[in-house]
Design a protein around this motif. Structure first.
Motif, mmCIF file in Angstrom:
data_model
loop_
_atom_site.group_PDB
_atom_site.id
_atom_site.type_symbol
_atom_site.label_atom_id
_atom_site.label_comp_id
_atom_site.label_asym_id
_atom_site.label_seq_id
_atom_site.Cartn_x
_atom_site.Cartn_y
_atom_site.Cartn_z
ATOM 1 N N TYR A 81 1.974 40.405 4.670
ATOM 2 C CA TYR A 81 1.397 41.579 5.127
ATOM 3 C C TYR A 81 0.053 41.705 4.160
ATOM 4 N N ALA A 82 -0.492 40.727 3.860
ATOM 5 C CA ALA A 82 -1.955 40.728 3.139
ATOM 6 C C ALA A 82 -3.056 41.670 4.114
ATOM 7 N N ARG A 83 -3.146 41.075 5.300
ATOM 8 C CA ARG A 83 -4.053 41.338 6.252
ATOM 9 C C ARG A 83 -3.907 42.997 6.609
ATOM 10 N N ARG A 84 -2.514 43.198 6.960
ATOM 11 C CA ARG A 84 -2.090 44.430 7.375
ATOM 12 C C ARG A 84 -2.874 45.713 6.361
ATOM 13 N N VAL A 85 -2.688 45.330 4.786
ATOM 14 C CA VAL A 85 -3.106 46.399 3.967
ATOM 15 C C VAL A 85 -4.561 46.052 3.742
ATOM 16 N N GLY A 86 -5.397 45.591 4.589
ATOM 17 C CA GLY A 86 -6.870 45.570 4.256
ATOM 18 C C GLY A 86 -7.129 44.199 3.484
ATOM 19 N N GLY A 87 -6.306 43.365 3.204
ATOM 20 C CA GLY A 87 -6.988 42.065 2.579
ATOM 21 C C GLY A 87 -7.431 41.254 3.400
ATOM 22 N N ASP A 88 -8.790 41.166 3.820
ATOM 23 C CA ASP A 88 -9.250 40.322 4.683
ATOM 24 C C ASP A 88 -9.911 39.177 3.663
ATOM 25 N N SER A 89 -10.421 38.176 4.560
ATOM 26 C CA SER A 89 -10.958 37.034 3.607
ATOM 27 C C SER A 89 -11.877 37.312 2.660
ATOM 28 N N THR A 90 -12.888 38.293 2.854
ATOM 29 C CA THR A 90 -14.040 38.725 1.980
ATOM 30 C C THR A 90 -13.532 39.368 0.668
ATOM 31 N N TYR A 91 -12.474 40.258 0.938
ATOM 32 C CA TYR A 91 -11.903 40.906 -0.191
ATOM 33 C C TYR A 91 -10.918 39.963 -0.873
ATOM 34 N N ILE A 92 -9.991 39.050 -0.337
ATOM 35 C CA ILE A 92 -9.132 38.074 -1.202
ATOM 36 C C ILE A 92 -10.071 37.441 -1.867
ATOM 37 N N GLU A 93 -11.079 36.752 -1.567
ATOM 38 C CA GLU A 93 -11.888 35.677 -2.404
ATOM 39 C C GLU A 93 -12.630 36.664 -3.516
ATOM 40 N N HIS A 94 -13.024 37.709 -3.293
ATOM 41 C CA HIS A 94 -13.493 38.473 -4.716
ATOM 42 C C HIS A 94 -12.398 38.655 -5.613
ATOM 43 N N GLU A 95 -11.466 39.142 -5.038
ATOM 44 C CA GLU A 95 -10.136 39.472 -5.905
ATOM 45 C C GLU A 95 -9.774 38.226 -6.575
ATOM 46 N N ARG A 96 -9.795 37.082 -5.731
ATOM 47 C CA ARG A 96 -9.215 35.736 -6.536
ATOM 48 C C ARG A 96 -10.356 35.324 -7.574
ATOM 49 N N LEU A 97 -11.533 35.293 -7.494
ATOM 50 C CA LEU A 97 -12.490 35.168 -8.582
ATOM 51 C C LEU A 97 -12.434 35.978 -9.823
ATOM 52 N N VAL A 98 -11.985 37.380 -9.480
ATOM 53 C CA VAL A 98 -11.977 38.052 -10.448
ATOM 54 C C VAL A 98 -10.543 37.964 -11.458
ATOM 55 N N GLN A 99 -9.722 37.574 -10.674
ATOM 56 C CA GLN A 99 -8.372 37.228 -11.436
ATOM 57 C C GLN A 99 -8.332 35.792 -12.033
ATOM 58 N N LEU A 100 -8.923 34.926 -11.496
ATOM 59 C CA LEU A 100 -9.192 33.732 -12.135
ATOM 60 C C LEU A 100 -10.012 33.648 -13.487
ATOM 61 N N ASP A 101 -11.161 34.503 -13.607
ATOM 62 C CA ASP A 101 -11.641 34.938 -14.731
ATOM 63 C C ASP A 101 -10.838 35.546 -15.752
#
Length: 208
Positions: A81-101
């Protein structure tokens, strides 16, 4: 509520995992809440305790809702359901980098100067204090699978049945004590469910 606290849940989980007693299993706990549970399970089974680090990817505007999770290698799991709640590719990549840090900082905080436990050829049990969406535990199991354990077990006190169905593909065995259909939050199934601090995690690992 099925469990008094994490210690109660851990003791009951250890009993359910008794088949691994004496086999020196590696218990990999998901911080923070999984660590006190993992410590008790490791002691009960005569195993070794370490951590497996993953971070959930929170939904836009609702960080408590996981739309996925990332492991230390950067591998990312996304919920259906990631895309249904607004998790597009740009958002996911930003969030992924934040969490990797965050993962890098947590590794430095939790296990400074400590070599990670060897996984290859061992019975490995990944534990947490409960599962909601399953995203974090899937990332954890995927991370461990890449290191070639002999057997990979997922063990948690409580999880909804639909999450367990998704998780089954990532583990050789899933052990879960309670599987309520009416599932809200993990903490709802504990009488006492205090936050576990970074200091508690560090103290627990240092005592090993």
């Amino acid at each position: 509520m099925p469990f008094v606290d994490r210690a109660d849940a851990a003791r009951r989980l250890a009993k359910a995992l008794n088949e691994f007693s004496g086999k020196h299993p590696l218990i990999l706990a998901v911080p923070r809440g999984g660590v006190p549970i993992g410590a008790i399970v490791a002691d009960a089974l005569g195993g070794e305790l370490d951590v497996v680090l993953v971070r959930k990817l929170g939904a836009p505007g609702n960080p408590e809702l996981a739309v996925g999770a990332v492991d230390e290698s950067g591998w990312t799991y996304l919920t259906p359901y990631a895309r249904r709640v607004g998790g597009d590719s740009t958002y996911i990549e930003h969030e992924r980098l934040v969490q990797l840090d965050t993962l890098r900082r947590r590794r430095a905080r939790f296990t400074p100067g400590r070599q990670r436990a060897n996984v290859a050829g061992r019975v490995v049990i990944v534990v947490d204090d409960g599962i909601a969406t399953g995203a974090s535990i899937i990332a954890a199991l995927h991370s461990v699978r890449q290191l070639a354990p002999a057997r990979l077990v997922c063990a948690v006190p409580v999880a909804p049945p639909d999450a367990l169905r998704h998780i089954a593909a990532y583990a050789d065995q899933v052990v879960c004590l309670e599987t309520p259909v009416d599932f809200g939050a993990v903490g709802a199934f504990y009488q006492k469910f205090p936050q576990v601090s970074d200091d508690e995690v560090v103290a627990c690992l240092r005592s090993r």
